[in-house]
Design an enzyme around this catalytic site. Structure first.
Site, PDB file in Angstrom:
ATOM      1  N   HIS A   1       0.923  -1.351   0.055  1.00 21.55           N
ATOM      2  CA  HIS A   1       0.079  -0.109  -0.020  1.00 21.55           C
ATOM      3  C   HIS A   1       0.829   1.137   0.130  1.00 21.55           C
ATOM      4  O   HIS A   1       1.488   1.433   0.914  1.00 21.55           O
ATOM      5  CB  HIS A   1      -0.854   0.014   1.366  1.00 21.55           C
ATOM      6  CG  HIS A   1      -1.721  -0.965   1.359  1.00 21.55           C
ATOM      7  ND1 HIS A   1      -2.965  -0.914   2.440  1.00 21.55           N
ATOM      8  CD2 HIS A   1      -2.012  -1.999   0.804  1.00 21.55           C
ATOM      9  CE1 HIS A   1      -3.580  -1.825   2.156  1.00 21.55           C
ATOM     10  NE2 HIS A   1      -3.167  -2.688   1.122  1.00 21.55           N
TER      11      HIS A   1
ATOM     12  N   ARG B   1      -0.493  -0.657  -4.707  1.00 20.76           N
ATOM     13  CA  ARG B   1      -1.801  -0.110  -4.443  1.00 20.76           C
ATOM     14  C   ARG B   1      -1.527   1.461  -4.344  1.00 20.76           C
ATOM     15  O   ARG B   1      -0.831   1.761  -3.371  1.00 20.76           O
ATOM     16  CB  ARG B   1      -2.802  -0.720  -3.569  1.00 20.76           C
ATOM     17  CG  ARG B   1      -4.277  -0.303  -3.364  1.00 20.76           C
ATOM     18  CD  ARG B   1      -4.849  -0.879  -2.042  1.00 20.76           C
ATOM     19  NE  ARG B   1      -4.764   0.056  -0.988  1.00 20.76           N
ATOM     20  CZ  ARG B   1      -5.658   0.124   0.120  1.00 20.76           C
ATOM     21  NH1 ARG B   1      -6.524  -0.976   0.177  1.00 20.76           N
ATOM     22  NH2 ARG B   1      -5.524   0.761   1.241  1.00 20.76           N
TER      23      ARG B   1
ATOM     24  N   TYR C   1     -10.004   6.569   3.995  1.00 22.09           N
ATOM     25  CA  TYR C   1      -9.566   5.059   3.900  1.00 22.09           C
ATOM     26  C   TYR C   1      -8.315   4.992   3.181  1.00 22.09           C
ATOM     27  O   TYR C   1      -7.935   5.491   2.050  1.00 22.09           O
ATOM     28  CB  TYR C   1     -10.771   4.300   3.472  1.00 22.09           C
ATOM     29  CG  TYR C   1     -10.911   4.289   1.854  1.00 22.09           C
ATOM     30  CD1 TYR C   1     -11.848   5.201   1.512  1.00 22.09           C
ATOM     31  CD2 TYR C   1     -10.361   3.531   1.236  1.00 22.09           C
ATOM     32  CE1 TYR C   1     -12.085   5.580   0.116  1.00 22.09           C
ATOM     33  CE2 TYR C   1     -10.507   3.484  -0.108  1.00 22.09           C
ATOM     34  CZ  TYR C   1     -11.232   4.413  -0.600  1.00 22.09           C
ATOM     35  OH  TYR C   1     -11.209   4.700  -2.176  1.00 22.09           O
TER      36      TYR C   1
ATOM     37  N   ASP D   1      -8.155   1.006  -4.542  1.00 23.30           N
ATOM     38  CA  ASP D   1      -9.169   0.437  -3.673  1.00 23.30           C
ATOM     39  C   ASP D   1     -10.252   1.666  -3.649  1.00 23.30           C
ATOM     40  O   ASP D   1     -10.012   2.508  -3.057  1.00 23.30           O
ATOM     41  CB  ASP D   1      -8.829   0.151  -2.223  1.00 23.30           C
ATOM     42  CG  ASP D   1      -9.763  -0.974  -1.447  1.00 23.30           C
ATOM     43  OD1 ASP D   1     -11.146  -0.726  -1.840  1.00 23.30           O
ATOM     44  OD2 ASP D   1      -9.544  -1.152  -0.324  1.00 23.30           O
TER      45      ASP D   1
ATOM     46  N   HIS E   1     -13.274   0.999  -2.147  1.00 22.44           N
ATOM     47  CA  HIS E   1     -13.733   0.777  -0.886  1.00 22.44           C
ATOM     48  C   HIS E   1     -15.222   0.882  -0.722  1.00 22.44           C
ATOM     49  O   HIS E   1     -15.759   1.688   0.478  1.00 22.44           O
ATOM     50  CB  HIS E   1     -12.893   1.671   0.181  1.00 22.44           C
ATOM     51  CG  HIS E   1     -12.703   0.782   1.632  1.00 22.44           C
ATOM     52  ND1 HIS E   1     -13.434   0.959   2.710  1.00 22.44           N
ATOM     53  CD2 HIS E   1     -11.528  -0.002   1.811  1.00 22.44           C
ATOM     54  CE1 HIS E   1     -12.952   0.199   3.520  1.00 22.44           C
ATOM     55  NE2 HIS E   1     -11.632  -0.390   2.982  1.00 22.44           N
TER      56      HIS E   1
ATOM     57  N   GLU F   1     -10.841  -2.185  -6.920  1.00 29.82           N
ATOM     58  CA  GLU F   1     -11.263  -3.009  -5.698  1.00 29.82           C
ATOM     59  C   GLU F   1     -12.543  -2.419  -5.291  1.00 29.82           C
ATOM     60  O   GLU F   1     -12.695  -1.184  -5.051  1.00 29.82           O
ATOM     61  CB  GLU F   1     -10.169  -3.118  -4.692  1.00 29.82           C
ATOM     62  CG  GLU F   1     -10.728  -3.897  -3.569  1.00 29.82           C
ATOM     63  CD  GLU F   1      -9.268  -4.006  -2.621  1.00 29.82           C
ATOM     64  OE1 GLU F   1      -8.299  -3.758  -3.083  1.00 29.82           O
ATOM     65  OE2 GLU F   1      -9.745  -4.160  -1.477  1.00 29.82           O
TER      66      GLU F   1
ATOM     67  N   GLU G   1     -13.616  -8.875   0.129  1.00 32.63           N
ATOM     68  CA  GLU G   1     -12.674  -9.004   1.326  1.00 32.63           C
ATOM     69  C   GLU G   1     -13.757  -9.147   2.567  1.00 32.63           C
ATOM     70  O   GLU G   1     -13.614  -9.602   3.484  1.00 32.63           O
ATOM     71  CB  GLU G   1     -11.760  -7.972   1.431  1.00 32.63           C
ATOM     72  CG  GLU G   1     -12.544  -6.566   1.386  1.00 32.63           C
ATOM     73  CD  GLU G   1     -11.644  -5.174   1.671  1.00 32.63           C
ATOM     74  OE1 GLU G   1     -10.400  -5.157   1.025  1.00 32.63           O
ATOM     75  OE2 GLU G   1     -11.908  -4.340   2.693  1.00 32.63           O
TER      76      GLU G   1
ATOM     77  N   ARG H   1     -11.525 -11.683  -3.749  1.00 30.31           N
ATOM     78  CA  ARG H   1     -10.641 -11.318  -2.668  1.00 30.31           C
ATOM     79  C   ARG H   1     -10.897 -11.750  -1.329  1.00 30.31           C
ATOM     80  O   ARG H   1     -10.570 -11.515   0.146  1.00 30.31           O
ATOM     81  CB  ARG H   1     -10.721  -9.735  -2.472  1.00 30.31           C
ATOM     82  CG  ARG H   1      -9.623  -9.432  -3.532  1.00 30.31           C
ATOM     83  CD  ARG H   1      -9.628  -7.759  -3.425  1.00 30.31           C
ATOM     84  NE  ARG H   1      -9.573  -7.191  -2.100  1.00 30.31           N
ATOM     85  CZ  ARG H   1      -8.399  -7.359  -1.482  1.00 30.31           C
ATOM     86  NH1 ARG H   1      -7.417  -7.684  -1.794  1.00 30.31           N
ATOM     87  NH2 ARG H   1      -8.439  -6.539  -0.060  1.00 30.31           N
TER      88      ARG H   1
ATOM     89  N   ASP I   1      -4.820  -6.160   9.834  1.00 30.46           N
ATOM     90  CA  ASP I   1      -5.861  -6.645  10.705  1.00 30.46           C
ATOM     91  C   ASP I   1      -5.941  -8.271  10.586  1.00 30.46           C
ATOM     92  O   ASP I   1      -6.727  -8.854  11.353  1.00 30.46           O
ATOM     93  CB  ASP I   1      -7.332  -6.014  10.648  1.00 30.46           C
ATOM     94  CG  ASP I   1      -7.773  -5.720   9.238  1.00 30.46           C
ATOM     95  OD1 ASP I   1      -7.126  -5.304   8.498  1.00 30.46           O
ATOM     96  OD2 ASP I   1      -8.928  -6.392   9.068  1.00 30.46           O
TER      97      ASP I   1
ATOM     98  N   GLU J   1      -2.353  -9.565  -1.480  1.00 36.43           N
ATOM     99  CA  GLU J   1      -2.325  -8.355  -0.799  1.00 36.43           C
ATOM    100  C   GLU J   1      -1.156  -8.795   0.571  1.00 36.43           C
ATOM    101  O   GLU J   1      -1.325  -9.609   1.247  1.00 36.43           O
ATOM    102  CB  GLU J   1      -3.450  -7.987  -0.204  1.00 36.43           C
ATOM    103  CG  GLU J   1      -3.245  -6.411   0.646  1.00 36.43           C
ATOM    104  CD  GLU J   1      -4.897  -5.801   1.187  1.00 36.43           C
ATOM    105  OE1 GLU J   1      -5.626  -6.561   1.278  1.00 36.43           O
ATOM    106  OE2 GLU J   1      -4.870  -4.822   1.379  1.00 36.43           O
TER     107      GLU J   1
ATOM    108  N   TRP K   1     -18.414   2.846   4.806  1.00 34.44           N
ATOM    109  CA  TRP K   1     -16.917   3.079   4.709  1.00 34.44           C
ATOM    110  C   TRP K   1     -16.180   2.067   3.938  1.00 34.44           C
ATOM    111  O   TRP K   1     -15.269   2.270   3.529  1.00 34.44           O
ATOM    112  CB  TRP K   1     -16.620   3.265   6.373  1.00 34.44           C
ATOM    113  CG  TRP K   1     -15.288   3.566   6.551  1.00 34.44           C
ATOM    114  CD1 TRP K   1     -14.906   4.745   6.533  1.00 34.44           C
ATOM    115  CD2 TRP K   1     -14.038   2.583   6.653  1.00 34.44           C
ATOM    116  NE1 TRP K   1     -13.393   4.962   6.840  1.00 34.44           N
ATOM    117  CE2 TRP K   1     -12.866   3.626   6.863  1.00 34.44           C
ATOM    118  CE3 TRP K   1     -13.840   1.207   6.835  1.00 34.44           C
ATOM    119  CZ2 TRP K   1     -11.577   3.145   6.957  1.00 34.44           C
ATOM    120  CZ3 TRP K   1     -12.644   1.032   6.913  1.00 34.44           C
ATOM    121  CH2 TRP K   1     -11.679   1.951   7.008  1.00 34.44           C
TER     122      TRP K   1
HETATM  123  C1  CS2 Z   1      -8.838  -2.702   2.852  1.00 31.34           C
HETATM  124  C2  CS2 Z   1      -8.660  -3.069   4.132  1.00 31.34           C
HETATM  125  O1  CS2 Z   1      -6.849  -4.189   2.466  1.00 31.34           O
HETATM  126  C3  CS2 Z   1      -7.742  -3.579   2.157  1.00 31.34           C
HETATM  127  O2  CS2 Z   1      -8.288  -3.785   0.795  1.00 31.34           O
HETATM  128  O3  CS2 Z   1     -10.103  -2.759   2.336  1.00 31.34           O
HETATM  129  O4  CS2 Z   1      -7.756  -2.171   4.793  1.00 31.34           O
HETATM  130  C4  CS2 Z   1      -9.939  -3.106   5.098  1.00 31.34           C
HETATM  131  O5  CS2 Z   1     -10.585  -1.799   5.132  1.00 31.34           O
HETATM  132  C5  CS2 Z   1      -9.604  -3.615   6.385  1.00 31.34           C
HETATM  133  O6  CS2 Z   1      -9.093  -4.694   6.309  1.00 31.34           O
HETATM  134  C6  CS2 Z   1     -10.824  -3.632   7.210  1.00 31.34           C
HETATM  135  O7  CS2 Z   1     -10.615  -4.109   8.465  1.00 31.34           O
HETATM  136 MG    MG Z   2     -10.119  -3.413   0.535  1.00 32.58          MG
END
Ligand code: CS2
Ligand code: MG
Length: 402
Positions: free
Chosen positions: A123, A148, A160, A210, A212, A236, A262, A283, A316, A339, A402
């Site tokens: 990222h 990314r 984000y 992304d 999002h 994404e 995701e 994903r 996370d 990723e 979000w």
């Molecule tokens: C994001 C994530 O990695 C990604 O592509 O969309 O950072 C996402 O927001 C977090 O994993 C949420 O817990």
């Molecule tokens: Mg994402």
């Protein structure tokens, strides 16, 4: 017959919150599973401790498929992120145990090596275009072959995907941050910084972005069309995926590839996206989609429709998930990209992992099982703290995705 003798659930915050399941067999073999659901950690910890652990004791750890079916069908209440994350933790730990018992790395149990290494993207982010470009340069220097790019949208406050120091989602508050969002400002700005990345660095690496879940289908179609000359590897989550059919409209307007999954937790959540070829990359990942057993099922379905994999791998997701994902990625025929955000040092003090980054790729290592150990003593130094993901509000104050 070997039996599952002990199942322990650890909740700790080494750098950020993680829930970890450790199973121990009557032969003294241990297996690890990640059970982290960002912002809802304790729900999964309770699901495991209160409802799953009592069902595991005395079962044969060799019967991975049977235990998966027992937990999934046996709950009666199906799917959903809490359930599927809990099932995933058990499943992942059982594959770890099977590998250790066999003396083989998990990718060997999945059919062996299909590739030398696993292509990853990381990222790059910035508070504006200039700082984003500096960050892209840094990732290029680190050897990444795929990057990314995200920048904060002017007049829409924090965005984000933009790092603050080493902190990446969530911010260090006990209650959710509320962040303003303007679709108009984003649609004006995001294409310009993606173009600036290509102008400055050319096309010799993969560029990802992304969205999002922030756009409607027609807005996403406009965005995808606008950035076609940037030749993105993918855009994404262009629109929320509860309605899989929504992606048809995006497809009708743009050749920018689409990646989704995701937040999705079962094969049924991606069924139409895959079988109607409404996406290019799926994903879903080990921890939130029912473990290695179920993820493999999703990826096999995807392979039939030329949809490639692109597993979620933000920080996370614990190093247990990253290792499991890299084992799966090493084996499946339709791997696309993984990723990868390196975890902070505190996280790696607690999770010792064999996964290695080299030359833009991750390597699983050849330790039996997943190649990750959990140091519960070290974890005691990092007690759990409640954290939340942010909430987005449009400029008129109403809640947005979000
Ligand atoms: C994001 C994530 O990695 C990604 O592509 O969309 O950072 C996402 O927001 C977090 O994993 C949420 O817990
Ligand atoms: Mg994402």
């Amino acid at each position: 017959m070997s039996k599952i003798e002990r199942a322990e659930v650890f909740v700790a915050s080494p750098g950020r919150n993680f829930v970890t399941l450790r199973l121990t067999t009557s032969d003294g073999v241990t297996g690890l599973g990640d059970a982290t659901l960002n912002g809802r950690e304790l729900a999964v910890a309770s699901y495991l401790r209160d409802h799953v652990v009592p069902l595991l004791v005395d079962r044969d750890p060799a019967n991975i498929e049977d235990i998966w079916q027992y937990l999934y069908r046996g709950a009666y209440w199906r799917r959903g992120p809490v359930t599927m994350t809990a099932v995933a933790a058990v499943d992942t730990a059982l594959w770890d145990i099977k590998g250790k018992v066999a003396g083989l790395p998990v990718y060997q149990l999945l059919g062996g090596r299909s590739r030398d290494g696993v292509l990853v993207y990381s990222h790059a982010s910035g508070t504006d275009t200039a700082s984003l470009l500096d960050d892209v340069a840094r990732f290029r220097d680190l050897g990444y072959k795929a990057i990314r790019a995200q920048a904060a949208v002017p007049d829409a406050g924090a965005s984000y995907g933009v790092r603050k120091g080493t902190v990446y989602e969530p911010a260090a508050h006990s209650l959710p941050d509320e962040q303003p969002w303007s679709t108009e400002a984003y649609l004006d700005f995001a294409p310009t910084y993606l173009e600036a990345v290509r102008d400055r660095f050319g096309f010799g690496f993969h560029l990802l972005h992304d969205v999002h879940h922030r756009l409607t289908p027609i807005e996403a179609a406009r965005f995808g069309k606008r950035v076609e000359d940037c030749r993105l590897f993918w855009m994404e989550d262009p629109t929320p995926a509860e309605n899989q059919e929504a992606f048809r409209l995006i497809r009708q307007h743009t050749t920018t590839p689409v990646a989704v999954g995701e937040t999705l937790s079962s094969i049924w959540d991606v069924q139409h996206l895959i079988t109607e070829q409404l996406i290019d990359y799926v994903r879903t990942t080990v921890v939130h989609a029912g473990g290695i057993t179920h993820l493999r099922r999703i990826f096999d379905l995807a392979a039939l429709y030329q949809v490639r994999t692109g597993s979620h791998g933000a920080t996370d997701l614990s190093p247990v998930t990253l290792a499991a994902a890299v084992h799966v990625d090493t084996a499946v025929p339709n791997f696309g990209i993984q990723e990868y955000m390196p975890h902070v040092a505190e996280t790696m003090e607690v999770f010792r992992s064999e996964v290695r980054f080299e030359d833009g790729m991750l390597h699983a290592g050849d330790e039996p099982g997943l190649g990750v150990e959990y140091d519960e003593k070290a974890a005691e130094r990092f007690p759990y703290e409640p954290r939340y993901l942010p909430v987005a509000r449009r400029l008129d104050g109403s809640v947005h995705d979000w």
